[in-house]
Design an enzyme around this catalytic site. Structure first.
Site, PDB file in Angstrom:
ATOM      1  N   ARG A 107      14.687 -11.172  22.127  1.00  0.00           N
ATOM      2  CA  ARG A 107      13.226 -11.101  22.067  1.00  0.00           C
ATOM      3  C   ARG A 107      12.773  -9.878  21.273  1.00  0.00           C
ATOM      4  O   ARG A 107      11.705  -9.864  20.682  1.00  0.00           O
ATOM      5  CB  ARG A 107      12.629 -11.028  23.477  1.00  0.00           C
ATOM      6  CG  ARG A 107      12.841 -12.295  24.276  1.00  0.00           C
ATOM      7  CD  ARG A 107      12.532 -12.069  25.721  1.00  0.00           C
ATOM      8  NE  ARG A 107      13.352 -10.987  26.280  1.00  0.00           N
ATOM      9  CZ  ARG A 107      13.242 -10.528  27.524  1.00  0.00           C
ATOM     10  NH1 ARG A 107      12.339 -11.031  28.343  1.00  0.00           N
ATOM     11  NH2 ARG A 107      14.029  -9.562  27.946  1.00  0.00           N
ATOM     12  N   PHE A 122       2.391  -4.004  13.091  1.00  0.00           N
ATOM     13  CA  PHE A 122       3.499  -4.262  14.029  1.00  0.00           C
ATOM     14  C   PHE A 122       4.790  -3.575  13.567  1.00  0.00           C
ATOM     15  O   PHE A 122       5.533  -3.024  14.364  1.00  0.00           O
ATOM     16  CB  PHE A 122       3.754  -5.778  14.163  1.00  0.00           C
ATOM     17  CG  PHE A 122       2.950  -6.419  15.262  1.00  0.00           C
ATOM     18  CD1 PHE A 122       1.568  -6.374  15.253  1.00  0.00           C
ATOM     19  CD2 PHE A 122       3.580  -7.066  16.309  1.00  0.00           C
ATOM     20  CE1 PHE A 122       0.819  -6.968  16.265  1.00  0.00           C
ATOM     21  CE2 PHE A 122       2.843  -7.668  17.332  1.00  0.00           C
ATOM     22  CZ  PHE A 122       1.455  -7.618  17.311  1.00  0.00           C
ATOM     23  N   GLY A 162       1.383  -2.931 -11.090  1.00  0.00           N
ATOM     24  CA  GLY A 162       2.004  -1.919 -10.235  1.00  0.00           C
ATOM     25  C   GLY A 162       3.238  -2.429  -9.521  1.00  0.00           C
ATOM     26  O   GLY A 162       3.900  -3.369  -9.977  1.00  0.00           O
ATOM     27  N   CYS A 188       1.754   1.581   2.242  1.00  0.00           N
ATOM     28  CA  CYS A 188       1.060   0.552   3.015  1.00  0.00           C
ATOM     29  C   CYS A 188       0.814   0.869   4.480  1.00  0.00           C
ATOM     30  O   CYS A 188      -0.292   0.683   4.971  1.00  0.00           O
ATOM     31  CB  CYS A 188       1.845  -0.753   2.925  1.00  0.00           C
ATOM     32  SG  CYS A 188       1.732  -1.469   1.296  1.00  0.00           S
TER      33      CYS A 188
HETATM   34  C1  UDX Z   1      -0.193  -2.761  -4.094  1.00  0.00           C
HETATM   35  C2  UDX Z   1      -1.365  -3.555  -3.559  1.00  0.00           C
HETATM   36  O1  UDX Z   1      -2.165  -3.977  -4.564  1.00  0.00           O
HETATM   37  C3  UDX Z   1      -2.050  -2.789  -2.491  1.00  0.00           C
HETATM   38  O2  UDX Z   1      -3.116  -3.496  -1.948  1.00  0.00           O
HETATM   39  C4  UDX Z   1      -1.027  -2.615  -1.455  1.00  0.00           C
HETATM   40  O3  UDX Z   1      -1.582  -2.183  -0.264  1.00  0.00           O
HETATM   41  C5  UDX Z   1      -0.008  -1.666  -1.988  1.00  0.00           C
HETATM   42  O4  UDX Z   1       0.617  -2.261  -3.043  1.00  0.00           O
HETATM   43  P1  UDX Z   1       0.615  -1.319  -5.916  1.00  0.00           P
HETATM   44  O5  UDX Z   1       1.018  -2.453  -6.768  1.00  0.00           O
HETATM   45  O6  UDX Z   1       1.673  -0.596  -5.158  1.00  0.00           O
HETATM   46  O7  UDX Z   1      -0.499  -1.804  -4.923  1.00  0.00           O
HETATM   47  O8  UDX Z   1      -0.304  -0.296  -6.652  1.00  0.00           O
HETATM   48  P2  UDX Z   1      -0.071   0.430  -7.993  1.00  0.00           P
HETATM   49  O9  UDX Z   1       1.371   0.546  -8.264  1.00  0.00           O
HETATM   50  O10 UDX Z   1      -0.944   1.628  -7.942  1.00  0.00           O
HETATM   51  O11 UDX Z   1      -0.632  -0.631  -9.059  1.00  0.00           O
HETATM   52  C6  UDX Z   1      -1.934  -0.961  -9.260  1.00  0.00           C
HETATM   53  C7  UDX Z   1      -2.191  -1.063 -10.759  1.00  0.00           C
HETATM   54  O12 UDX Z   1      -3.492  -1.567 -10.982  1.00  0.00           O
HETATM   55  C8  UDX Z   1      -2.090   0.248 -11.516  1.00  0.00           C
HETATM   56  O13 UDX Z   1      -1.150   0.126 -12.536  1.00  0.00           O
HETATM   57  C9  UDX Z   1      -3.504   0.456 -12.080  1.00  0.00           C
HETATM   58  O14 UDX Z   1      -3.519   1.086 -13.325  1.00  0.00           O
HETATM   59  C10 UDX Z   1      -4.026  -0.949 -12.135  1.00  0.00           C
HETATM   60  N1  UDX Z   1      -5.483  -1.046 -12.115  1.00  0.00           N
HETATM   61  C11 UDX Z   1      -6.203  -0.448 -11.158  1.00  0.00           C
HETATM   62  C12 UDX Z   1      -6.126  -1.800 -13.102  1.00  0.00           C
HETATM   63  O15 UDX Z   1      -5.487  -2.336 -13.995  1.00  0.00           O
HETATM   64  N2  UDX Z   1      -7.474  -1.933 -13.062  1.00  0.00           N
HETATM   65  C13 UDX Z   1      -8.226  -1.331 -12.121  1.00  0.00           C
HETATM   66  O16 UDX Z   1      -9.457  -1.458 -12.121  1.00  0.00           O
HETATM   67  C14 UDX Z   1      -7.564  -0.552 -11.133  1.00  0.00           C
HETATM   68  C1  UDX Z   2       6.221  -2.389   3.971  1.00  0.00           C
HETATM   69  C2  UDX Z   2       6.418  -3.768   4.620  1.00  0.00           C
HETATM   70  O1  UDX Z   2       7.755  -3.851   5.135  1.00  0.00           O
HETATM   71  C3  UDX Z   2       6.159  -4.864   3.615  1.00  0.00           C
HETATM   72  O2  UDX Z   2       6.267  -6.128   4.230  1.00  0.00           O
HETATM   73  C4  UDX Z   2       4.765  -4.688   3.056  1.00  0.00           C
HETATM   74  O3  UDX Z   2       4.503  -5.656   2.072  1.00  0.00           O
HETATM   75  C5  UDX Z   2       4.596  -3.298   2.468  1.00  0.00           C
HETATM   76  O4  UDX Z   2       4.918  -2.313   3.437  1.00  0.00           O
HETATM   77  P1  UDX Z   2       7.624  -0.838   2.370  1.00  0.00           P
HETATM   78  O5  UDX Z   2       6.535   0.155   2.553  1.00  0.00           O
HETATM   79  O6  UDX Z   2       8.108  -1.120   0.999  1.00  0.00           O
HETATM   80  O7  UDX Z   2       7.198  -2.240   2.983  1.00  0.00           O
HETATM   81  O8  UDX Z   2       8.906  -0.340   3.181  1.00  0.00           O
HETATM   82  P2  UDX Z   2       9.545  -0.585   4.597  1.00  0.00           P
HETATM   83  O9  UDX Z   2      10.940  -0.999   4.392  1.00  0.00           O
HETATM   84  O10 UDX Z   2       8.723  -1.420   5.467  1.00  0.00           O
HETATM   85  O11 UDX Z   2       9.618   0.900   5.166  1.00  0.00           O
HETATM   86  C6  UDX Z   2       8.447   1.646   5.447  1.00  0.00           C
HETATM   87  C7  UDX Z   2       8.826   3.000   5.981  1.00  0.00           C
HETATM   88  O12 UDX Z   2       9.341   2.903   7.302  1.00  0.00           O
HETATM   89  C8  UDX Z   2       9.883   3.732   5.166  1.00  0.00           C
HETATM   90  O13 UDX Z   2       9.558   5.099   5.044  1.00  0.00           O
HETATM   91  C9  UDX Z   2      11.116   3.546   5.983  1.00  0.00           C
HETATM   92  O14 UDX Z   2      12.070   4.557   5.774  1.00  0.00           O
HETATM   93  C10 UDX Z   2      10.561   3.589   7.395  1.00  0.00           C
HETATM   94  N1  UDX Z   2      11.415   2.926   8.386  1.00  0.00           N
HETATM   95  C11 UDX Z   2      11.635   1.584   8.300  1.00  0.00           C
HETATM   96  C12 UDX Z   2      11.982   3.652   9.426  1.00  0.00           C
HETATM   97  O15 UDX Z   2      11.789   4.862   9.523  1.00  0.00           O
HETATM   98  N2  UDX Z   2      12.746   2.993  10.344  1.00  0.00           N
HETATM   99  C13 UDX Z   2      12.994   1.657  10.272  1.00  0.00           C
HETATM  100  O16 UDX Z   2      13.701   1.134  11.146  1.00  0.00           O
HETATM  101  C14 UDX Z   2      12.407   0.931   9.213  1.00  0.00           C
END
Ligand code: UDX
Ligand code: UDX
Length: 464
Positions: free
Chosen positions: A262, A228, A13, A278
């Site tokens: 800070r 956070f 994924g 996430c």
């Molecule tokens: C990741 C992290 O694993 C998750 O914990 C985090 O919080 C979000 O990001 P992500 O890689 O984004 O998940 O998920 P996804 O893109 O849905 O990929 C997971 C993959 O695992 C899928 O392609 C799915 O088909 C595969 N999968 C799932 C398996 O191969 N076996 C399984 O039993 C379940």
């Molecule tokens: C987040 C964490 O940053 C990463 O460390 C973790 O592994 C997965 O979750 P991601 O979800 O890819 O990453 O995106 P991020 O850039 O953190 O943004 C999350 C959301 O917050 C987005 O919708 C973004 O638009 C929003 N955001 C971020 C704001 O609205 N304002 C900001 O200042 C920063």
């Protein structure tokens, strides 16, 4: 444990794919095999045309192109890959439970359990199992119990190695991370397993950036980091509403507080609300864990971050309705952006989904343009919410491949993702083809409001 030369990753994924591609690129002496149950996904990773990879990340295509077929392999042959590997990463998804105990809050660990059982069944020699997925604290214990009780008597070491990459900047984050975190047991075997993984990362990351802890600290650090970060967004969004009432400008406030070393300048952008796979999931999970230990004040504290985020999405939609003379029924409303942030095709928990849902409830017609998201995905997101039938969603939403067509004859434009290209549009042309008065609701603070107003738009943005 001898030097690692063979790694397997379960789950191709957003996390597993890019992370393993970088390990393979930086460690040509290690064979890296990524397996997934999803046949179509593996086929896409193997597509000759690198534009068709299932995950879009700037720079990913180049790295996959370099390593694929050399020491990076994508396959559905899960058992063979597990059998051959010394180290197995678990990178499957851990969605919020949609049923049973902890429904809507706890993480659903069924895929993790399936992986553990499969590893136990296949393994014929000692293995290091690495949790890459974000997991609730103490999951390692469950994984260990399954491995030890269903295995063939071989030894397993379990490490927690949470991934901190953000989507859209995954390659930079993986190539030069702020830190790499590895949690493991403190006995000699545990330490040896930690060292083995440290050696892998040390191929391109300075050792002082590789942090080692016990397993529980590592698991909890990941949830804490996301909590956070999300809390900063909810905090600035809370101030954005106050700014709108008082005449303060949230961007100025963010700049002023961000210069305090800070506090720091990052993650202080007011928006229509955070999305992504996430933040919400991990906080709900934290809330659930706190509650399960009877820590109600801790749980309520973190839950408020989600409550504020839901409020921010809802109030964006209701402000649109109010401004458009209290009715959007039958009006065309153009959405610029559907992804949860720029530079990704990921739409999970995107604010756009919830804003669209509220506006469809008001019987608006929604016209979406996103440079990376296809119609199929947009409808799937709305259908997943389950507010109305698939037919009704399909009737209410139209997707365009050209932004000017999406905006033509619209009463209003809502900017839901901060794609850079929006700034460079011919806004005069867009204005000329819209219904008047023409409204722009900038949910991302990205457009030049003064310029748009000079053309004739009625312009509103978050926190001003
Ligand atoms: C990741 C992290 O694993 C998750 O914990 C985090 O919080 C979000 O990001 P992500 O890689 O984004 O998940 O998920 P996804 O893109 O849905 O990929 C997971 C993959 O695992 C899928 O392609 C799915 O088909 C595969 N999968 C799932 C398996 O191969 N076996 C399984 O039993 C379940
Ligand atoms: C987040 C964490 O940053 C990463 O460390 C973790 O592994 C997965 O979750 P991601 O979800 O890819 O990453 O995106 P991020 O850039 O953190 O943004 C999350 C959301 O917050 C987005 O919708 C973004 O638009 C929003 N955001 C971020 C704001 O609205 N304002 C900001 O200042 C920063």
């Amino acid at each position: 444990m001898s030097k690692i030369t063979n790694i397997c990753c379960i789950g191709a994924g957003y996390v597993g794919g890019p992370t393993m591609a970088v390990i393979a690129a930086k460690c040509p002496h290690i064979k890296v095999t990524i397996v997934d149950l999803n046949v179509a996904r593996i086929a896409a990773w193997n597509d000759e045309n690198l534009d068709n990879l299932p995950v879009y990340e700037p720079g990913l295509d180049k790295i996959v192109g370099e390593a694929r077929g050399r020491n990076l392999f994508f396959t559905t042959e899960v058992e063979k890959a597990i059998d051959e590997a010394q180290m197995i990463f678990i990178s499957v998804n851990t969605p919020t439970k949609t049923y049973g105990l902890g429904k809507g809050k706890a993480a659903d660990l069924k895929y993790i359990e399936l992986c553990a059982r499969q590893i136990a069944a296949v393994a014929k020699d000692d293995k290091i199992v690495v949790e890459k997925s974000t997991l609730p604290v103490r999951t390692a214990e469950a994984v260990r119990s399954i491995l030890d009780n269903t295995g063939n008597g071989v030894k397993f070491q379990i490490l927690s190695n949470p991934e901190f990459l953000a989507e859209g900047t995954a390659m930079e984050d993986l190539l030069a991370p702020d830190r790499v975190l590895i949690g493991g047991d403190t006995d000699p075997e545990g330490v040896a397993a930690i060292d083995a993984l440290v050696e892998v990362y040390a191929n391109w990351i300075p050792k002082e950036r590789i942090l080692t802890t016990n397993v529980w600290s590592s698991e909890l650090s990941k949830l804490t980091a996301n909590a956070f970060l999300a809390q900063r967004v909810s905090s600035i969004n809370a101030m954005s509403e106050l700014c709108e009432k008082t005449g303060a400008d949230v961007s100025e406030v963010a700049r002023a507080i961000g210069m305090d070393s800070r506090i720091g300048p990052k993650f202080l952008k007011a928006s229509v609300g955070f999305g992504g796979s996430c933040f919400q999931k991990d906080i709900l999970n934290l809330v659930y864990i706190a509650k399960s230990y009877g820590l109600d004040e801790v749980a309520d504290y973190w839950e408020q971050v989600i409550i504020m985020n839901d409020h921010q999405k809802r109030r964006f939609a209701s402000n649109m309705v109010k401004t458009l003379y209290n009715t959007v029924s039958g009006k065309k409303l153009a959405f610029l952006g559907w992804a949860f942030k720029k530079d990704t095709n990921d739409t999970r928990e995107s604010a756009a989904i919830y804003v669209a849902d509220d506006l469809l409830y008001e019987q608006a017609g929604i016209a979406v343009y996103d440079p990376k998201v296809e119609e199929e995905q947009i409808l799937a997101d709305l259908n997943y919410l389950g507010t109305r039938s698939k037919e009704e969603n399909a009737k209410g939403v139209t997707t365009f491949s050209d932004p000017y067509d999406a905006c033509k004859d619209a009463h209003a434009i809502a900017v839901l993702t901060e794609w850079d290209e929006f700034k460079g549009y011919d806004w005069q042309r867009i204005y000329d083809n819209m219904k008047k008065p023409a409204f722009v609701f900038d949910g991302r603070n990205v457009l030049d409001g003064e310029y748009l107003k000079s053309i004739g738009f009625v312009f509103q943005t978050i926190g001003k």
